[in-house]
Design a protein around this motif. Structure first.
Motif, PDB file in Angstrom:
ATOM      1  N   VAL A 355       0.839  -1.204   0.000  1.00 36.69           N
ATOM      2  CA  VAL A 355       0.000   0.000   0.000  1.00 36.69           C
ATOM      3  C   VAL A 355       0.873   1.253   0.000  1.00 36.69           C
ATOM      4  CG1 VAL A 355      -1.677   1.320   1.353  1.00 36.69           C
ATOM      5  CG2 VAL A 355      -1.966  -1.143   1.078  1.00 36.69           C
ATOM      6  N   ALA A 356       2.007   1.210   0.701  1.00 35.11           N
ATOM      7  CA  ALA A 356       2.928   2.350   0.688  1.00 35.11           C
ATOM      8  C   ALA A 356       3.468   2.585  -0.723  1.00 35.11           C
ATOM      9  CB  ALA A 356       4.075   2.109   1.668  1.00 35.11           C
ATOM     10  N   LEU A 357       3.834   1.502  -1.424  1.00 32.49           N
ATOM     11  CA  LEU A 357       4.301   1.642  -2.807  1.00 32.49           C
ATOM     12  C   LEU A 357       3.186   2.161  -3.712  1.00 32.49           C
ATOM     13  CD1 LEU A 357       6.405  -1.653  -3.189  1.00 32.49           C
ATOM     14  CD2 LEU A 357       7.267   0.677  -2.936  1.00 32.49           C
ATOM     15  N   MET A 358       1.962   1.676  -3.493  1.00 33.70           N
ATOM     16  CA  MET A 358       0.823   2.169  -4.269  1.00 33.70           C
ATOM     17  C   MET A 358       0.593   3.660  -4.030  1.00 33.70           C
ATOM     18  SD  MET A 358      -1.878  -0.956  -3.690  1.00 33.70           S
ATOM     19  CE  MET A 358      -3.258   0.036  -4.262  1.00 33.70           C
ATOM     20  N   THR A 359       0.751   4.096  -2.777  1.00 37.14           N
ATOM     21  CA  THR A 359       0.561   5.512  -2.445  1.00 37.14           C
ATOM     22  C   THR A 359       1.600   6.374  -3.147  1.00 37.14           C
ATOM     23  OG1 THR A 359      -0.322   4.868  -0.291  1.00 37.14           O
ATOM     24  CG2 THR A 359       0.353   7.161  -0.559  1.00 37.14           C
ATOM     25  N   PHE A 360       2.858   5.923  -3.125  1.00 37.45           N
ATOM     26  CA  PHE A 360       3.919   6.650  -3.837  1.00 37.45           C
ATOM     27  C   PHE A 360       3.585   6.748  -5.321  1.00 37.45           C
ATOM     28  CE2 PHE A 360       7.823   6.722  -6.304  1.00 37.45           C
ATOM     29  CZ  PHE A 360       8.531   7.758  -5.709  1.00 37.45           C
ATOM     30  N   TYR A 361       3.195   5.616  -5.911  1.00 34.21           N
ATOM     31  CA  TYR A 361       2.851   5.594  -7.333  1.00 34.21           C
ATOM     32  C   TYR A 361       1.665   6.530  -7.614  1.00 34.21           C
ATOM     33  CZ  TYR A 361       1.219   3.783 -11.829  1.00 34.21           C
ATOM     34  OH  TYR A 361       0.803   3.680 -13.138  1.00 34.21           O
ATOM     35  N   GLY A 362       0.625   6.446  -6.780  1.00 33.10           N
ATOM     36  CA  GLY A 362      -0.571   7.258  -7.012  1.00 33.10           C
ATOM     37  C   GLY A 362      -0.300   8.745  -6.924  1.00 33.10           C
ATOM     38  N   LEU A 363       0.509   9.168  -5.949  1.00 34.87           N
ATOM     39  CA  LEU A 363       0.829  10.590  -5.821  1.00 34.87           C
ATOM     40  C   LEU A 363       1.676  11.069  -6.991  1.00 34.87           C
ATOM     41  CD1 LEU A 363       1.527  10.717  -1.983  1.00 34.87           C
ATOM     42  CD2 LEU A 363      -0.329  11.884  -3.182  1.00 34.87           C
ATOM     43  N   ALA A 364       2.646  10.239  -7.416  1.00 36.29           N
ATOM     44  CA  ALA A 364       3.458  10.614  -8.582  1.00 36.29           C
ATOM     45  C   ALA A 364       2.591  10.688  -9.830  1.00 36.29           C
ATOM     46  CB  ALA A 364       4.593   9.611  -8.767  1.00 36.29           C
ATOM     47  N   TRP A 365       1.653   9.761  -9.941  1.00 36.75           N
ATOM     48  CA  TRP A 365       0.745   9.751 -11.094  1.00 36.75           C
ATOM     49  C   TRP A 365      -0.140  10.998 -11.092  1.00 36.75           C
ATOM     50  CZ3 TRP A 365      -4.683   8.840 -11.710  1.00 36.75           C
ATOM     51  CH2 TRP A 365      -5.066   8.487 -13.001  1.00 36.75           C
ATOM     52  N   ALA A 366      -0.639  11.378  -9.915  1.00 31.37           N
ATOM     53  CA  ALA A 366      -1.464  12.589  -9.821  1.00 31.37           C
ATOM     54  C   ALA A 366      -0.646  13.831 -10.172  1.00 31.37           C
ATOM     55  CB  ALA A 366      -2.054  12.716  -8.421  1.00 31.37           C
ATOM     56  N   ALA A 367       0.638  13.831  -9.795  1.00 33.84           N
ATOM     57  CA  ALA A 367       1.488  14.978 -10.118  1.00 33.84           C
ATOM     58  C   ALA A 367       1.653  15.154 -11.617  1.00 33.84           C
ATOM     59  CB  ALA A 367       2.859  14.809  -9.455  1.00 33.84           C
ATOM     60  N   GLY A 368       1.517  14.044 -12.371  1.00 34.36           N
ATOM     61  CA  GLY A 368       1.601  14.142 -13.823  1.00 34.36           C
ATOM     62  C   GLY A 368       0.468  14.952 -14.434  1.00 34.36           C
ATOM     63  N   GLY A 369      -0.591  15.185 -13.678  1.00 34.60           N
ATOM     64  CA  GLY A 369      -1.705  16.003 -14.151  1.00 34.60           C
ATOM     65  C   GLY A 369      -1.898  17.239 -13.308  1.00 34.60           C
ATOM     66  N   ASN A 370      -0.813  17.771 -12.733  1.00 28.64           N
ATOM     67  CA  ASN A 370      -0.966  18.922 -11.837  1.00 28.64           C
ATOM     68  C   ASN A 370      -1.551  20.137 -12.540  1.00 28.64           C
ATOM     69  OD1 ASN A 370       1.286  19.446 -13.395  1.00 28.64           O
ATOM     70  ND2 ASN A 370       2.618  20.012 -11.686  1.00 28.64           N
ATOM     71  N   ASP A 371      -1.251  20.302 -13.832  1.00 26.50           N
ATOM     72  CA  ASP A 371      -1.833  21.442 -14.547  1.00 26.50           C
ATOM     73  C   ASP A 371      -3.329  21.252 -14.773  1.00 26.50           C
ATOM     74  OD1 ASP A 371      -1.294  19.278 -16.146  1.00 26.50           O
ATOM     75  OD2 ASP A 371      -0.732  20.452 -17.912  1.00 26.50           O
ATOM     76  N   ILE A 372      -3.733  20.021 -15.117  1.00 28.45           N
ATOM     77  CA  ILE A 372      -5.166  19.766 -15.319  1.00 28.45           C
ATOM     78  C   ILE A 372      -5.922  19.886 -13.987  1.00 28.45           C
ATOM     79  CG2 ILE A 372      -6.841  18.099 -16.162  1.00 28.45           C
ATOM     80  CD1 ILE A 372      -4.952  19.172 -18.303  1.00 28.45           C
ATOM     81  N   ILE A 373      -5.325  19.364 -12.908  1.00 24.53           N
ATOM     82  CA  ILE A 373      -5.954  19.477 -11.586  1.00 24.53           C
ATOM     83  C   ILE A 373      -6.121  20.936 -11.207  1.00 24.53           C
ATOM     84  CG2 ILE A 373      -5.653  18.976  -9.128  1.00 24.53           C
ATOM     85  CD1 ILE A 373      -4.172  16.444  -9.925  1.00 24.53           C
ATOM     86  N   ALA A 374      -5.111  21.750 -11.467  1.00 23.17           N
ATOM     87  CA  ALA A 374      -5.188  23.173 -11.136  1.00 23.17           C
ATOM     88  C   ALA A 374      -6.301  23.868 -11.912  1.00 23.17           C
ATOM     89  CB  ALA A 374      -3.846  23.840 -11.419  1.00 23.17           C
ATOM     90  N   ILE A 375      -6.458  23.504 -13.192  1.00 23.93           N
ATOM     91  CA  ILE A 375      -7.507  24.132 -14.004  1.00 23.93           C
ATOM     92  C   ILE A 375      -8.890  23.699 -13.533  1.00 23.93           C
ATOM     93  CG2 ILE A 375      -8.495  24.209 -16.325  1.00 23.93           C
ATOM     94  CD1 ILE A 375      -5.608  23.977 -17.405  1.00 23.93           C
ATOM     95  N   LYS A 376      -9.069  22.383 -13.320  1.00 31.44           N
ATOM     96  CA  LYS A 376     -10.382  21.868 -12.947  1.00 31.44           C
ATOM     97  C   LYS A 376     -10.806  22.323 -11.556  1.00 31.44           C
ATOM     98  CE  LYS A 376     -11.085  19.599 -16.766  1.00 31.44           C
ATOM     99  NZ  LYS A 376     -12.163  20.032 -17.715  1.00 31.44           N
ATOM    100  N   LEU A 377      -9.861  22.441 -10.627  1.00 34.53           N
ATOM    101  CA  LEU A 377     -10.195  22.834  -9.252  1.00 34.53           C
ATOM    102  C   LEU A 377     -10.015  24.330  -9.015  1.00 34.53           C
ATOM    103  CD1 LEU A 377      -8.581  19.908  -7.193  1.00 34.53           C
ATOM    104  CD2 LEU A 377     -10.924  20.116  -8.074  1.00 34.53           C
ATOM    105  N   ASP A 378      -9.608  25.049 -10.081  1.00 32.51           N
ATOM    106  CA  ASP A 378      -9.354  26.487  -9.958  1.00 32.51           C
ATOM    107  C   ASP A 378      -8.391  26.752  -8.790  1.00 32.51           C
ATOM    108  OD1 ASP A 378      -9.520  29.122 -10.656  1.00 32.51           O
ATOM    109  OD2 ASP A 378     -11.330  29.532  -9.475  1.00 32.51           O
ATOM    110  N   ALA A 379      -7.320  25.968  -8.754  1.00 25.06           N
ATOM    111  CA  ALA A 379      -6.337  26.069  -7.674  1.00 25.06           C
ATOM    112  C   ALA A 379      -5.000  26.495  -8.250  1.00 25.06           C
ATOM    113  CB  ALA A 379      -6.202  24.732  -6.952  1.00 25.06           C
ATOM    114  N   SER A 380      -4.079  26.832  -7.368  1.00 28.95           N
ATOM    115  CA  SER A 380      -2.743  27.247  -7.774  1.00 28.95           C
ATOM    116  C   SER A 380      -1.905  26.026  -8.111  1.00 28.95           C
ATOM    117  CB  SER A 380      -2.071  28.052  -6.663  1.00 28.95           C
ATOM    118  OG  SER A 380      -0.692  28.217  -6.910  1.00 28.95           O
ATOM    119  N   ILE A 381      -1.304  26.000  -9.292  1.00 28.13           N
ATOM    120  CA  ILE A 381      -0.466  24.867  -9.663  1.00 28.13           C
ATOM    121  C   ILE A 381       0.764  24.791  -8.772  1.00 28.13           C
ATOM    122  CG2 ILE A 381       0.834  26.154 -11.401  1.00 28.13           C
ATOM    123  CD1 ILE A 381       0.851  23.579 -13.091  1.00 28.13           C
TER     124      ILE A 381
END
Length: 543
Positions: A355-381
């Motif tokens: 689960v720790a390895l999955m968490t590392f993978y999931g957070l890194a994977w989410a970081a790959g879309g940090n620009d899309i997340i910022a646009i969709k959530l209207d947040a600061s990249i």
């Protein structure tokens, strides 16, 4: 021949995850053969004059033009292209989930360590095969990915520029990369995949399939269905189900619409461009690592901000995955063959590590879309990036601790069910006015399943010195092994002993007599011999 055709395979839904990977690979082969008949892997420059009006008259490579021709002018071409792409997504995704199932259930233990290593290599090859495949159309999105790959190669110390020139046949983009990727995609990697899948299946048959514990199932047998006629019919039907789902996805869900991106132009980059999902986590690591991490040694620039997220961490993660069964075997000292699976709760530390390895993978994977997340959530990249920089170190530790405690709590819950039965929801009142929920004993088969596991044994060092006072060889490694073994097992909850079960059984009978006012037990449960043997101090394997 008859013996092999009647070979028994166990039946459980989790075993179908590997089949999804297998059948999606077959779909990849079938659709890939269709696409090779019309695809032209050439970087020769042409002017597009096909059916798609918006790009008519635009200069592009022959590979891009042939991709548009397959999509709009070849009957069924777009369906095949999209089926091929979706099948690749399903292939890698099902391999990844299958790998998690094997790890969580301990199926990689002896004698299946080699098959685990083959599975990890298959996941790596599948990822590389996907990258080479979606780079072939030479559109703007895939060309951006190839440009990034060129940068990764050049980040390799000393040899980087030479590797780039060798791959591209000169300075980027050259005229050789698409034909070379094509040969790798349709010949080299598929050949390796076929060979390793065949080896994977042969080892599966040779070692026999693992099975979940239960009545009648031991380390020496397999309970299930024979290959012919039952399992072959089920597997064949499942192939058509996988094929049908991928066909529906290819017909109804658009993927990789290259006509919207246009041909590759080194001066342009698509806004919000991202690779396919399985390449997203290295891209995420690249996005969150601080810039400016460079070192100049003897005139050579070491770009740590590229090397760490691309050239160091992904191979390191793959090596860690491959070593998991060997590390666990060394720490526990368990060299026995295992054919019964473990419930994830019964191996809390192993489950928590995954689960720790999955968490590392999931957070890194989410970081790959940090620009899309910022646009969709209207947040600061910038805030998202700073958060993930911290979370990628803290998150796995927190996930490990929570998962481990959760598994231990579930072990306690299983023991409570064994000793006191399940909760009925019926509230009773004793003669002195005390209220309590009534419990009933679980079934014999359920009790057998819960107790079909060995007690964990913590490894201890016999002594630092021998009888003559000479330091024992490998004493440091043995001390480390003992510490790791204690860390792995010390908090685990062991299954009840035979004496504890018998005491709980007699106590339940006594309580039932008091509550019913009768002279004989009410709702008492007589444990059968198999349950009591399973909870005895003697390990189950000796029976």
């Amino acid at each position: 021949m008859k013996k092999n055709l009647r070979k028994v395979f166990p039946d459980h839904w989790s075993f179908m995850l590997g089949e999804i990977a297998l059948w999606s690979f077959v779909v990849l082969l079938l659709t890939g053969v269709f696409l090779t008949l019309w695809f032209n892997p050439s970087m020769g420059h042409v002017t597009y004059e096909g059916s798609y009006d918006q790009l008519r008259g635009v200069g592009m490579s022959e590979s891009m033009a042939s991709t548009l021709n397959i999509s709009f002018d070849v009957r069924g071409g777009l369906l095949m292209r999209q089926m091929h792409h979706w099948a690749a997504m399903v292939f890698i995704g099902s391999m990844m989930v299958h790998l998690l199932r094997v790890a969580f259930t301990g199926a990689y233990r002896k004698p299946r360590e080699l098959n685990w290593v083959i599975g990890c290599i298959l996941l790596l090859l599948g990822t590389l095969e996907g990258f080479t495949g979606y780079s072939l159309p030479d559109d703007l999105l895939s060309g951006t990915g190839v440009r990034a790959a060129d940068g990764f190669l050049k980040a390799t110390p000393v040899a980087g520029s030479y590797m780039s020139f060798l791959l591209f046949g000169g300075e980027f983009p050259g005229e050789s990369i698409i034909p070379r990727l094509y040969i790798v995609h349709v010949l080299l990697i598929p050949g390796l995949l076929l060979a390793l899948i065949a080896a994977h299946m042969l080892l599966l048959v040779y070692h026999k399939h693992t099975q979940w514990p239960g009545p009648g199932r031991t380390e020496q047998n397999v309970v299930g269905y024979p290959m012919l006629p039952v399992y072959a019919a089920k597997a064949g039907g499942f192939f058509f189900m996988v094929f049908g789902v991928i066909a529906l996805m290819g017909g109804l869900m658009t993927i990789n619409p290259v006509w919207k991106f246009g041909p590759y132009d080194p001066t342009k980059v698509t806004a919000g461009s991202q690779p396919d999902w399985y390449m997203g986590w290295p891209d995420g690591l690249l996005r969150i690592i601080p810039s400016g991490w460079e070192t100049v040694i003897f005139g050579y620039t070491i770009s740590w901000n590229v090397m760490i997220p691309i050239l160091i961490v992904p191979p390191l993660m793959l090596v860690v995955l491959m070593l998991l069964p060997f590390l666990e075997s060394w720490i526990t000292g368990d060299k026995r063959d295992h054919h019964l699976l473990q419930r994830p709760r019964n191996a809390p530390t192993r489950t928590a590590v995954m689960v720790a390895l999955m968490t590392f993978y999931g957070l890194a994977w989410a970081a790959g879309g940090n620009d899309i997340i910022a646009i969709k959530l209207d947040a600061s990249i910038n805030q998202i990036t700073y958060f993930i920089r911290v979370a990628i170190f803290v998150g796995p530790v927190v996930a490990f601790w929570i998962t481990r405690r959760w598994c231990i709590s579930l072990q306690r819950h299983d023991n409570e069910k064994l000793l006191h039965g399940y909760e009925t929801g019926i509230i009773t009142r004793s003669v002195d006015g005390q209220y309590a929920e009534r419990h009933l004993p679980i079934s014999g088969s359920s009790a057998y399943t819960l107790t079909a596991r060995d007690r964990d044994e913590i490894y201890t060092v016999a002594g630092d010195t021998d009888a003559a006072g000479v330091a024992a060889p490998n004493s440091r490694s043995e001390k480390l092994r003992a510490k790791l073994s204690s860390w792995m097992y010390v908090h685990n909850v062991q299954k009840p002993t035979r004496a504890e079960l018998e005491e709980a059984h007699h106590h339940a009978e006594h309580e039932a007599q008091l509550q019913s006012g009768l002279d004989h037990p009410v709702d008492g449960h007589q444990f059968d011999d198999h349950q009591l043997r399973n909870t005895d101090e003697v390990p189950l394997r000796d029976h």
